[in-house]
Write a protein that holds these residues in place. Structure first.
Motif, PDB file in Angstrom:
ATOM      1  N   GLN A   1     -36.467  27.419  24.623  1.00 23.78           N
ATOM      2  CA  GLN A   1     -35.303  26.882  23.909  1.00 23.78           C
ATOM      3  C   GLN A   1     -34.111  26.784  24.850  1.00 23.78           C
ATOM      4  O   GLN A   1     -33.391  25.782  24.829  1.00 23.78           O
TER       5      GLN A   1
ATOM      6  N   ARG B   1     -37.132  22.852  20.125  1.00 23.17           N
ATOM      7  CA  ARG B   1     -35.975  22.775  19.231  1.00 23.17           C
ATOM      8  C   ARG B   1     -35.448  24.166  18.900  1.00 23.17           C
ATOM      9  O   ARG B   1     -36.221  25.102  18.702  1.00 23.17           O
ATOM     10  N   ALA B   2     -34.138  24.275  18.789  1.00 19.61           N
ATOM     11  CA  ALA B   2     -33.489  25.553  18.481  1.00 19.61           C
ATOM     12  C   ALA B   2     -33.859  26.062  17.099  1.00 19.61           C
ATOM     13  O   ALA B   2     -33.799  27.266  16.842  1.00 19.61           O
TER      14      ALA B   2
ATOM     15  N   THR C   1     -38.495  19.409  21.633  1.00 19.76           N
ATOM     16  CA  THR C   1     -37.296  18.587  21.434  1.00 19.76           C
ATOM     17  C   THR C   1     -37.636  17.137  21.697  1.00 19.76           C
ATOM     18  O   THR C   1     -37.123  16.235  21.068  1.00 19.76           O
TER      19      THR C   1
END
Length: 184
Positions: A128, A134-135, A178
């Motif tokens: 991350q 993705r966070a 992401t």
């Protein structure tokens, strides 16, 4: 011929090796009598070394967790590497994930699960921070994906497991990354 206590360490090693094979073939619920038979020892010997199924499983799966911890400690390791390693372990035997989920209230299984979760969390944070995952993805999300894969693999013929695991890895990359074109 009964060799007494001198056979203890050898019997223990044989029981762990046999349990690894029996769990791989029959899952975590495989009969312990099959483990003793394959190890060439009596059930009394099995229970002297391992008083219950979880104690035996902990001895068998400690190496798996140690491998995951070693991967975590590599600075270049990514979540995809970790998922690949867990997938390979699950292809060989779904019993580890089975034990962590079915015996989740046993403190010994909880400790093993906590070790796996700590590995996942460390690698997840690294990915991350690098912008690869993705966070919003949590360690629980990753553990859920791993559990779903293990469940499916446990109900899949052994020779079909690699293809299923590869599909799961693709879904994992596309779902958590992401940018799906970047290897998470």
């Amino acid at each position: 011929m009964n060799r007494g206590r001198s056979a203890g360490p050898e019997n223990r090693r044989a029981l762990i090796a046999a349990a690894r094979e029996v769990f791989a073939e029959g899952g975590f619920a495989a009969p312990l009598s099959a483990v003793a038979r394959r190890a060439g020892v009596g059930q009394g010997s099995l229970y002297r070394h391992f008083p219950d199924r979880i104690a035996l499983a902990l001895a068998v799966f400690d190496d798996n967790i140690t491998d995951l911890e070693a991967l975590r400690d590599r600075p270049d390791a990514r979540m995809s590497d970790l998922f690949d390693e867990i997938s390979e372990q699950a292809i060989a035997s779904t019993a580890l994930i089975d034990m962590i989920s079915t015996e989740r209230h046993d403190p010994r299984a909880e400790e093993l699960g906590a070790r796996v979760s700590a590995v996942v969390d460390a690698v997840l944070v690294r990915d991350q921070d690098a912008g690869r995952i993705r966070a919003s993805v949590t360690g629980g999300d990753v553990m859920l994906a791993v559990s779903m894969l293990a469940f499916l693999l446990s109900r899949t013929d052994h020779d079909e497991r690699p293809a299923i695991a590869e599909r799961a890895r693709r879904i994992f990359r596309e779902g958590f990354a992401t940018d799906p074109d970047v290897s998470a």
